[in-house]
Scaffold this motif. Structure first.
Motif, mmCIF file in Angstrom:
data_model
loop_
_atom_site.group_PDB
_atom_site.id
_atom_site.type_symbol
_atom_site.label_atom_id
_atom_site.label_comp_id
_atom_site.label_asym_id
_atom_site.label_seq_id
_atom_site.Cartn_x
_atom_site.Cartn_y
_atom_site.Cartn_z
ATOM 1 N N ASP A 1 -11.804 1.081 1.900
ATOM 2 C CA ASP A 1 -11.307 0.541 3.162
ATOM 3 C C ASP A 1 -12.258 0.846 4.303
ATOM 4 O O ASP A 1 -12.646 -0.038 5.083
ATOM 5 N N LEU B 1 -8.561 -2.099 -4.033
ATOM 6 C CA LEU B 1 -7.473 -2.218 -3.068
ATOM 7 C C LEU B 1 -7.964 -1.873 -1.663
ATOM 8 O O LEU B 1 -7.623 -2.554 -0.686
ATOM 9 N N SER C 1 -6.864 -7.533 -3.211
ATOM 10 C CA SER C 1 -5.733 -6.594 -3.241
ATOM 11 C C SER C 1 -4.760 -6.950 -4.358
ATOM 12 O O SER C 1 -4.300 -6.079 -5.102
ATOM 13 N N LYS D 1 0.830 -1.215 0.000
ATOM 14 C CA LYS D 1 0.000 0.000 0.000
ATOM 15 C C LYS D 1 0.859 1.258 0.000
ATOM 16 O O LYS D 1 0.597 2.210 -0.737
ATOM 17 N N THR E 1 -8.014 -4.506 1.477
ATOM 18 C CA THR E 1 -7.229 -4.317 2.699
ATOM 19 C C THR E 1 -8.103 -4.055 3.922
ATOM 20 O O THR E 1 -7.584 -3.942 5.038
ATOM 21 N N GLN F 1 -9.492 4.528 -2.590
ATOM 22 C CA GLN F 1 -8.904 3.513 -1.731
ATOM 23 C C GLN F 1 -9.383 3.687 -0.285
ATOM 24 O O GLN F 1 -9.772 2.719 0.373
#
Length: 458
Positions: free
Chosen positions: A65, A115, A92, A31, A119, A61
């Motif tokens: 998340d 992504l 990911s 990341k 994550t 992103q």
């Protein structure tokens, strides 16, 4: 796989803990390399994207998340660590593959969102798993180890990846990241299939972070260096008491129950209303820097990958080296002096950084910026913790972390627009000015929370 046996035998050094920490390190390495080094420059110089598009990509992103952190906590509780982490790692890794293969801007934004979703299991799983296995006596120690794994991965990723970028050829860099994701995929295959077990063999009622909604809302990496939210993630008193009953209710009712508890708790807390915009602008100031820091180093300062790596080492190294000593000073001396000094250091450094072109001066200013953030992070989190009575943690921490998470979403979007419309110096000016505003706000917040503080305000 009975983890209770591991817990009794190995404590904080259990194989399960080591697995989670390695996964944490490698995923944060990937990341950090993507968000801080590869994407800002690759998208702008190779793909021809504007800074605004770059900002939206990074914001996607953070959105992925934060939005999926809570449902992922539920998945961990129901399906166990192996399936949850395998799904996250596959998503990911697929996002990295998309970034390396496709060139259209929409694909890059979608890959960044993927992504973020991939994550999302990382922090809930690592915090819940490591603290459960380590036990209450070693919870403080294990959290220090978790944050060292996070800081090491996040810091080394942007530095190491520069040595795999050759001009406009990003192929070797993407291959390294794909290999890294393959390694953690293999490690995740050996995670336990079911949630943690108590010593008596029964399934733990301490649901992993996010299962009861508050804990997993927005625990972004680094959002809570003092580990206060771990009390919730690991089963704080209020959260643990409500968990069994809440788990049987439909999701809609659980959401209403959570926000009702938040509203009731906030009404009872003696905190300044200025705390809420202050939490937002604190992370907003950092989010403004995320998409343009690498662009500024490469396009304005014309630094080589090696020089940029050294710049990251100077700033990040100063911050990491001082975090623990500053944390101890906060406990001994109080919040006000250290937080004031940190905000002044950081704001002045940012205001100057946008206009300095001499490399030696840039290194000095970045070092001062690292010192400033080392002063801000422990003292700011101590301030937030001082505003939350222990009996209210379960309801309020997730809400606070959500507000801070919004700053990391909005910041990159605004930053890209500022860069495109007004030039490369303006995002630094805005970030520094916002920290000056925070400097003024924190005096009022400390005055209001002084009677309610669990930390000395100075």
């Amino acid at each position: 796989m009975n983890l209770a046996g591991w817990k009794n035998k190995a404590g904080a050094a259990a194989p399960f803990v080591v697995q989670l920490l390695v996964i944490m390190f490698v995923v944060e390495f990937v990341k950090g390399a993507l968000l801080l080094t590869i994407l800002p420059v690759y998208m702008k110089t190779v793909l021809g994207a504007t800074a605004f598009v770059v900002g939206w990509s990074l914001a996607a992103q953070y959105i992925g998340d934060n939005v999926f952190r809570t449902p992922v906590g539920w998945l961990i509780d129901k399906a166990g660590y192996r399936l949850s982490m395998l799904i996250g790692i596959l998503l990911s890794g697929s996002s990295v593959l998309i970034m390396a293969t496709f060139t259209h801007h929409a694909w890059m934004v979608a890959a960044c969102a993927m992504l973020g979703v991939g994550t999302a299991p990382l922090w809930p799983a690592v915090i819940a798993g490591t603290t459960e296995v380590a036990g209450d006596k070693a919870k403080g120690t294990i959290m220090s180890v978790v944050y060292m794994a996070w800081l090491s991965g996040t810091g080394l990723g942007p530095v190491v990846i520069n040595f795999f970028i050759h001009g406009s050829n990003y192929g070797p860099a993407y291959r390294l990241l794909l290999i890294s994701m393959g390694v953690v995929l293999l490690i995740a295959l050996f995670l336990p299939r079911k949630p943690l077990l108590r010593e008596d063999g029964e399934e733990s009622r301490h649901a992993p972070a996010g299962a009861a909604f508050p804990a997993g809302v927005a625990m972004e990496a680094g959002a809570d260096p003092l580990g206060e939210a771990v009390t919730v993630a690991g089963g704080g008193a209020a959260a643990a008491a409500a968990m069994p009953a809440a788990g049987k209710k439909p999701l809609g009712e659980r959401v209403k129950l959570y926000f009702g508890e938040v509203r009731a708790s906030l009404r009872e807390m003696n905190v300044s209303v200025l705390l809420f915009p202050a939490m937002f602008i604190q992370t907003f100031a950092l989010g403004v820097l995320t998409p343009i820091l690498t662009l500024y180093a490469r396009e304005v300062l014309h630094l080589s990958p090696g020089q940029y790596s050294m710049l990251l080492i100077v700033g990040g190294g100063a911050a990491v080296a001082l975090l623990v000593p500053v944390g101890k000073l906060v406990d001994r001396k109080g919040i006000k002096g250290l937080l004031t000094a940190g905000l002044i250091f950081s704001s002045v450094s940012l205001l100057a950084l946008g206009f300095i072109r001499q490399l030696a001066a840039v290194y000095v200013v970045v070092g001062l910026l690292g010192i400033g953030y080392a002063l801000i992070i422990p003292s700011w989190n101590a301030l937030i913790a001082s505003c939350v009575p222990k009996e209210k943690r379960g309801a309020v921490w997730g809400f606070f972390l959500t507000i801070e998470g919004l700053g990391m979403i909005v910041g990159p979007i605004v930053s890209g627009k500022l860069w495109d419309a007004f030039g490369p110096s303006v995002p630094f000016t805005v970030s520094g000015s916002v920290l000056l505003l925070l400097l003024a706000l924190q005096w009022r917040i400390l005055a209001k929370s002084r009677g309610n503080a669990s930390y000395r305000t100075g």
